[in-house]
Motif scaffolding. Structure first.
Motif, PDB file in Angstrom:
ATOM      1  N   HIS A  44       1.183  -1.138  -0.228  1.00  0.00           N
ATOM      2  CA  HIS A  44       0.023  -0.152  -0.159  1.00  0.00           C
ATOM      3  C   HIS A  44       0.929   1.573  -0.125  1.00  0.00           C
ATOM      4  CE1 HIS A  44      -3.692  -2.034   0.643  1.00  0.00           C
ATOM      5  NE2 HIS A  44      -3.657  -2.564   1.480  1.00  0.00           N
ATOM      6  N   PHE A  45       0.230   2.565  -0.866  1.00  0.00           N
ATOM      7  CA  PHE A  45       0.961   3.260  -0.298  1.00  0.00           C
ATOM      8  C   PHE A  45      -0.044   4.672  -0.485  1.00  0.00           C
ATOM      9  CE2 PHE A  45       2.035   2.427  -4.832  1.00  0.00           C
ATOM     10  CZ  PHE A  45       2.157   4.177  -5.331  1.00  0.00           C
ATOM     11  N   THR A  46       0.116   6.063   0.023  1.00  0.00           N
ATOM     12  CA  THR A  46      -0.557   6.692  -1.300  1.00  0.00           C
ATOM     13  C   THR A  46      -0.212   7.791  -1.508  1.00  0.00           C
ATOM     14  OG1 THR A  46      -1.661   6.612   1.219  1.00  0.00           O
ATOM     15  CG2 THR A  46      -2.379   8.789   0.392  1.00  0.00           C
ATOM     16  N   LEU A  47      -0.763   8.359  -2.194  1.00  0.00           N
ATOM     17  CA  LEU A  47      -0.158   9.231  -3.556  1.00  0.00           C
ATOM     18  C   LEU A  47      -1.255  10.874  -3.632  1.00  0.00           C
ATOM     19  CD1 LEU A  47       2.186  10.293  -5.167  1.00  0.00           C
ATOM     20  CD2 LEU A  47       1.897   8.572  -6.751  1.00  0.00           C
ATOM     21  N   ASP A  48      -0.604  12.059  -3.840  1.00  0.00           N
ATOM     22  CA  ASP A  48      -1.676  12.660  -3.456  1.00  0.00           C
ATOM     23  C   ASP A  48      -3.615  12.406  -2.738  1.00  0.00           C
ATOM     24  OD1 ASP A  48      -0.239  14.205  -5.543  1.00  0.00           O
ATOM     25  OD2 ASP A  48      -0.671  13.183  -7.317  1.00  0.00           O
ATOM     26  N   GLY A  49      -3.320  12.259  -1.669  1.00  0.00           N
ATOM     27  CA  GLY A  49      -4.626  11.615  -0.926  1.00  0.00           C
ATOM     28  C   GLY A  49      -4.933  10.658  -1.333  1.00  0.00           C
ATOM     29  N   GLN A  50      -3.999   9.626  -2.650  1.00  0.00           N
ATOM     30  CA  GLN A  50      -5.172   8.446  -2.961  1.00  0.00           C
ATOM     31  C   GLN A  50      -4.322   7.376  -2.722  1.00  0.00           C
ATOM     32  OE1 GLN A  50      -6.318   8.880  -7.608  1.00  0.00           O
ATOM     33  NE2 GLN A  50      -6.912   6.362  -7.037  1.00  0.00           N
ATOM     34  N   GLU A  51      -5.513   6.220  -2.490  1.00  0.00           N
ATOM     35  CA  GLU A  51      -3.934   5.742  -2.060  1.00  0.00           C
ATOM     36  C   GLU A  51      -3.895   4.194  -3.233  1.00  0.00           C
ATOM     37  OE1 GLU A  51      -3.923   1.914   1.488  1.00  0.00           O
ATOM     38  OE2 GLU A  51      -5.204   4.014   1.881  1.00  0.00           O
ATOM     39  N   TYR A  52      -3.297   3.476  -2.784  1.00  0.00           N
ATOM     40  CA  TYR A  52      -3.091   1.894  -4.025  1.00  0.00           C
ATOM     41  C   TYR A  52      -2.563   1.592  -3.551  1.00  0.00           C
ATOM     42  CZ  TYR A  52      -2.975   6.450  -6.991  1.00  0.00           C
ATOM     43  OH  TYR A  52      -2.929   7.832  -7.995  1.00  0.00           O
ATOM     44  N   THR A  53      -3.018   0.332  -3.790  1.00  0.00           N
ATOM     45  CA  THR A  53      -2.994  -1.182  -3.391  1.00  0.00           C
ATOM     46  C   THR A  53      -1.822  -2.426  -4.735  1.00  0.00           C
ATOM     47  OG1 THR A  53      -4.919  -1.138  -3.069  1.00  0.00           O
ATOM     48  CG2 THR A  53      -4.039  -3.284  -3.188  1.00  0.00           C
ATOM     49  N   LEU A  54      -1.126  -2.936  -4.077  1.00  0.00           N
ATOM     50  CA  LEU A  54      -0.105  -3.672  -4.844  1.00  0.00           C
ATOM     51  C   LEU A  54      -0.007  -4.741  -4.554  1.00  0.00           C
ATOM     52  CD1 LEU A  54       2.158  -1.024  -4.424  1.00  0.00           C
ATOM     53  CD2 LEU A  54       1.592  -0.964  -6.813  1.00  0.00           C
ATOM     54  N   ALA A  55       0.336  -5.808  -5.121  1.00  0.00           N
ATOM     55  CA  ALA A  55       0.082  -7.298  -4.470  1.00  0.00           C
ATOM     56  C   ALA A  55       1.379  -7.538  -3.933  1.00  0.00           C
ATOM     57  CB  ALA A  55       1.013  -8.302  -6.250  1.00  0.00           C
ATOM     58  N   THR A  56       0.957  -8.584  -2.990  1.00  0.00           N
ATOM     59  CA  THR A  56       1.722  -8.823  -2.166  1.00  0.00           C
ATOM     60  C   THR A  56       2.492  -9.778  -2.108  1.00  0.00           C
ATOM     61  OG1 THR A  56      -0.231  -9.484  -1.285  1.00  0.00           O
ATOM     62  CG2 THR A  56       0.735  -7.666  -0.398  1.00  0.00           C
ATOM     63  N   ASN A  57       3.814  -9.926  -3.369  1.00  0.00           N
ATOM     64  CA  ASN A  57       3.912 -11.066  -3.676  1.00  0.00           C
ATOM     65  C   ASN A  57       5.067 -11.505  -3.380  1.00  0.00           C
ATOM     66  OD1 ASN A  57       5.519  -8.462  -4.991  1.00  0.00           O
ATOM     67  ND2 ASN A  57       6.374  -9.142  -6.136  1.00  0.00           N
ATOM     68  N   ASN A  58       6.080 -10.958  -1.892  1.00  0.00           N
ATOM     69  CA  ASN A  58       6.297 -11.445  -0.508  1.00  0.00           C
ATOM     70  C   ASN A  58       6.172 -11.506   0.300  1.00  0.00           C
ATOM     71  OD1 ASN A  58       9.322 -10.031   0.611  1.00  0.00           O
ATOM     72  ND2 ASN A  58       9.221 -11.721  -0.523  1.00  0.00           N
TER      73      ASN A  58
END
Ligand code: BGC
Length: 387
Positions: A120-134
């Motif tokens: 997870h990370f937030t950029l310009d107030g928007q949250e982004y979700t990535l694959a937790t491949n590790n």
């Protein structure tokens, strides 16, 4: 000379012209060592995309082979102290190994090299979700990162400073969960004067995003066995301590008094078993070092010497951090090039990059890239010998 397979007339012409240029700039006396760049087929991906392998040679006889799949450095051949050429990177003889069972051998890493906490990370107030491949984190750009993409050949020619291969990849908006269309080029040059392979990245985006590109070659200066006797110097007074999932705690700590102090050259194996929490979390070295030289300016990150072969490796970069990984997850299950079994700690990986998890760590140098800005990152692998 290698045959040119299945290529457009333009590319074939470029390659032939490259060899001719090489001959023209060659100093008399070593006819076999004209700098050159040639290519041939290396098979196809499971989707049927053709993959090529490019062979770059400089006028000292140093050779590097690069795949269009993942921009993988498949081999680097350099002399030892007796002039004996040897391959100093791990990998496979055929594409199949890279497609089915590769811990990022030799690959280009993106869009974000290293870990992002819990995907997870937030950029310009928007949250982004990535694959937790590790699990529980996201590693090296997700499930299908830049290491698993077929890159396009932009140029293959002999420049004044050596043979050069320029690859490109356009990562669409939203790929692996990252915002923005990211246009990336990776240019490899085999420098004649320094016996060095230089890798230059350039990237632009059409939306605010995060970027952290690097190269992931596994080096073993002896060509086989473990790297425990190879002696490391790292140009870093500080490092970023991690938690048990290898995410930085946010602290920037001195290496002084820890087994991570490589300011005095020390064998990789000398302290790797020390009773130290950081080494235990990682199963050895797998840490980001805060490099002393100025970010954005090419400087020495680390030097590794193999006392047995006399080979000396230096890594230079423009990046603020260096991930030093001691091949802790290699376990003799991989049989690589020439049938060589890769043992536990059978290689070291040195990845110049921004610090892990930077998008979630406000006190780390930023990895944000905005439209109109240009991301640059230069990495140089230099080779010499002790005698
Ligand atoms: C990371 C290791 C990881 C390895 C995968 C390295 O860059 O630091 O933690 O296991 O890549 O091959």
């Amino acid at each position: 000379m290698k045959t040119l397979f299945g290529y457009s007339a333009t590319l074939a012409a470029i390659a032939v012209a490259a060899m001719i240029t090489g001959c023209a700039t060659h100093t008399p006396g070593g006819a076999s060592n004209a700098p050159s760049i040639t290519h041939e087929s290396f098979g196809a991906t499971s989707d049927g995309l053709p993959v090529e392998i490019y062979t770059l040679r400089n006028d000292n006889g140093m050779e590097a082979r690069i795949l269009t799949y993942g921009g993988i450095i498949q081999s680097i051949k350099v002399p030892d102290k007796n002039g004996q050429m040897g391959d100093v990177v791990l990998g496979y003889d055929t594409l199949d190994g890279y497609l089915t069972n590769s811990p990022y051998f030799g690959a280009l890493i993106g869009r974000y090299g290293n870990r992002i906490a819990k995907g997870h990370f937030t950029l310009d107030g928007q949250e982004y979700t990535l694959a937790t491949n590790n699990v529980p984190n996201s590693l090296h750009g997700g499930i299908k990162g830049f290491d698993k993409r077929v890159w396009t050949v932009v140029e293959a020619k002999v420049e004044d400073d050596g043979p050069e291969l320029k690859l490109s990849y356009t990562s669409p908006d939203g790929e692996e969960g990252y915002p923005g269309t990211l246009k990336v080029t990776a240019t490899y040059t085999l420098l004649a004067k320094e016996n060095a392979l230089r890798l230059k990245f350039r990237a632009t985006t059409d939306k605010d995003t995060v970027v952290n590109l690097t190269g992931h070659s596994y080096f073993n200066l002896a060509g086989q066995g473990t790297v425990l006797d190879q002696v490391v110097y790292i140009n870093a007074d500080k490092y970023t301590p991690v938690d048990s999932t290898l995410i930085p705690t946010g602290e920037i700590a001195p290496v002084e008094g820890t087994p991570l102090d490589f300011r005095t050259p020390t064998a990789i194996g000398a302290r790797i078993q020390d009773d130290n929490e950081q080494l235990k979390f990682a199963g050895g070295y797998d840490h980001n070092f805060v490099i002393n030289h100025k970010m954005g300016k090419l400087g020495l990150d680390a030097r590794v010497t193999d006392p047995a072969s006399g080979r000396v490796f230096e890594i230079w970069s423009t990046e603020p951090g260096l991930q030093f990984y001691s091949g802790n997850f290699l376990d003799s299950t991989i049989i690589g090039k020439g049938g060589i079994v890769y043992p536990h700690r059978g290689a070291f990986v040195m990845e110049p990059q921004h610090y892990p998890d930077s998008p979630n760590q406000p006190n780390f140098p930023s990895t944000e890239l905005k439209p109109g800005q240009v991301y640059h990152n230069t990495i140089v692998y230099k080779f010499s010998t002790t005698e």
